[in-house]
Design a protein around this motif. Structure first.
Motif, PDB file in Angstrom:
ATOM      1  N   LEU A 124     -12.019  -5.841  -3.252  1.00 35.12           N
ATOM      2  CA  LEU A 124     -11.732  -7.140  -2.638  1.00 35.12           C
ATOM      3  C   LEU A 124     -11.923  -7.169  -1.131  1.00 35.12           C
ATOM      4  CD1 LEU A 124     -10.817  -8.418  -5.254  1.00 35.12           C
ATOM      5  CD2 LEU A 124      -8.771  -9.173  -4.063  1.00 35.12           C
ATOM      6  N   PHE A 125     -11.587  -6.085  -0.439  1.00 31.41           N
ATOM      7  CA  PHE A 125     -11.577  -6.118   1.010  1.00 31.41           C
ATOM      8  C   PHE A 125     -12.504  -5.106   1.673  1.00 31.41           C
ATOM      9  CE2 PHE A 125      -7.399  -7.595  -0.470  1.00 31.41           C
ATOM     10  CZ  PHE A 125      -7.465  -8.909   0.004  1.00 31.41           C
ATOM     11  N   ARG A 166      -1.646   3.991  -8.238  1.00 31.43           N
ATOM     12  CA  ARG A 166      -2.322   4.233  -6.958  1.00 31.43           C
ATOM     13  C   ARG A 166      -3.837   4.068  -7.031  1.00 31.43           C
ATOM     14  NH1 ARG A 166      -5.016   7.796  -3.855  1.00 31.43           N
ATOM     15  NH2 ARG A 166      -4.434   7.896  -1.664  1.00 31.43           N
ATOM     16  N   PRO A 167      -4.551   4.774  -7.947  1.00 33.49           N
ATOM     17  CA  PRO A 167      -6.010   4.636  -7.960  1.00 33.49           C
ATOM     18  C   PRO A 167      -6.481   3.215  -8.309  1.00 33.49           C
ATOM     19  CG  PRO A 167      -5.289   6.260  -9.602  1.00 33.49           C
ATOM     20  CD  PRO A 167      -4.081   5.758  -8.891  1.00 33.49           C
ATOM     21  N   ILE A 168      -5.745   2.538  -9.177  1.00 24.65           N
ATOM     22  CA  ILE A 168      -6.114   1.164  -9.558  1.00 24.65           C
ATOM     23  C   ILE A 168      -5.923   0.241  -8.357  1.00 24.65           C
ATOM     24  CG2 ILE A 168      -5.509  -0.783 -11.048  1.00 24.65           C
ATOM     25  CD1 ILE A 168      -4.587   1.417 -13.115  1.00 24.65           C
ATOM     26  N   TYR A 169      -4.801   0.376  -7.667  1.00 23.94           N
ATOM     27  CA  TYR A 169      -4.529  -0.458  -6.497  1.00 23.94           C
ATOM     28  C   TYR A 169      -5.564  -0.226  -5.398  1.00 23.94           C
ATOM     29  CZ  TYR A 169      -2.232  -2.347  -2.364  1.00 23.94           C
ATOM     30  OH  TYR A 169      -1.962  -3.043  -1.217  1.00 23.94           O
ATOM     31  N   ARG A 170      -5.870   1.040  -5.115  1.00 26.54           N
ATOM     32  CA  ARG A 170      -6.839   1.360  -4.061  1.00 26.54           C
ATOM     33  C   ARG A 170      -8.237   0.856  -4.428  1.00 26.54           C
ATOM     34  NH1 ARG A 170      -4.471   1.179   0.501  1.00 26.54           N
ATOM     35  NH2 ARG A 170      -2.480   2.229   0.365  1.00 26.54           N
ATOM     36  N   LEU A 171      -8.634   0.957  -5.699  1.00 28.37           N
ATOM     37  CA  LEU A 171      -9.925   0.419  -6.149  1.00 28.37           C
ATOM     38  C   LEU A 171      -9.940  -1.099  -5.961  1.00 28.37           C
ATOM     39  CD1 LEU A 171     -12.697   0.690  -7.522  1.00 28.37           C
ATOM     40  CD2 LEU A 171     -11.501   0.477  -9.716  1.00 28.37           C
ATOM     41  N   PHE A 172      -8.867  -1.762  -6.356  1.00 26.15           N
ATOM     42  CA  PHE A 172      -8.735  -3.202  -6.189  1.00 26.15           C
ATOM     43  C   PHE A 172      -8.902  -3.601  -4.720  1.00 26.15           C
ATOM     44  CE2 PHE A 172      -5.752  -6.640  -5.047  1.00 26.15           C
ATOM     45  CZ  PHE A 172      -6.295  -7.690  -5.780  1.00 26.15           C
ATOM     46  N   GLY A 197       0.818  -1.207   0.000  1.00 29.88           N
ATOM     47  CA  GLY A 197       0.000   0.000   0.000  1.00 29.88           C
ATOM     48  C   GLY A 197       0.848   1.252   0.000  1.00 29.88           C
ATOM     49  N   ASP A 198       1.883   1.283   0.843  1.00 23.81           N
ATOM     50  CA  ASP A 198       2.755   2.449   0.905  1.00 23.81           C
ATOM     51  C   ASP A 198       3.541   2.628  -0.395  1.00 23.81           C
ATOM     52  OD1 ASP A 198       1.947   3.245   3.433  1.00 23.81           O
ATOM     53  OD2 ASP A 198       3.519   2.137   4.463  1.00 23.81           O
TER      54      ASP A 198
END
Length: 151
Positions: free
Chosen positions: A149-150, A139-145, A129-130
């Motif tokens: 998922l969680f 960043r936006p793709i990872y945070r959406l993912f 995350g960091d």
């Protein structure tokens, strides 16, 4: 506490802050050699990436990280001590070869044995995350993912 108890044998908050603050340097390579004497031969180290058992393997892991890092700095914000447990809250800023400096936020739990040596160290942090937060396109793709998922 009475003399000879675990509380009297382990490092004080002030000693831990001084020792761990010297471990990481903004000007140069990290060096853990001055804290290795405070670790038990049977240390169990665990973080988000690995679990290591034994002081020889722990020292080797620290030395590999020092060799890979161009710079590494640790800012300690909070230290809490209860009986034989010490918790540290920190920000670690590191850079590797061609990559820019990147902060990682986390905590460390140190567990001391009766002789005052660190028998267990558990580091808690959100490595991916960091790292992903520092890459504008990802960043936006990872945070959406992560939200999908969680939750």
């Amino acid at each position: 506490m009475k003399k000879g108890s675990v509380e009297n044998e382990i490092l004080s908050i002030e000693e831990i802050e001084e020792l761990w603050s010297k471990t990481y340097s903004a000007e140069g390579k990290p060096d853990w050699s001055h804290i290795f004497p405070f670790y038990h031969e049977d240390i169990i180290f665990q973080d988000s990436i690995q679990r290591i058992e034994g002081k020889v393997k722990f020292e080797a892991m620290c030395n590999r990280l020092a060799k890979r890092c161009k710079s590494l700095r640790m800012d300690i914000y909070t230290i809490i001590k209860t009986d034989n447990i010490v918790m540290l809250e920190w920000k670690m800023t590191m850079s590797f070869r061609i990559f820019p400096k990147k902060p990682i936020y986390g905590t460390t739990r140190l567990t001391f044995d009766r002789e005052g040596l660190i028998i267990e160290q558990r580091d808690y942090y959100d490595l991916w995350g960091d790292i992903m937060d520092g890459i504008p396109i990802i960043r936006p793709i990872y945070r959406l993912f992560m939200r999908v998922l969680f939750g």
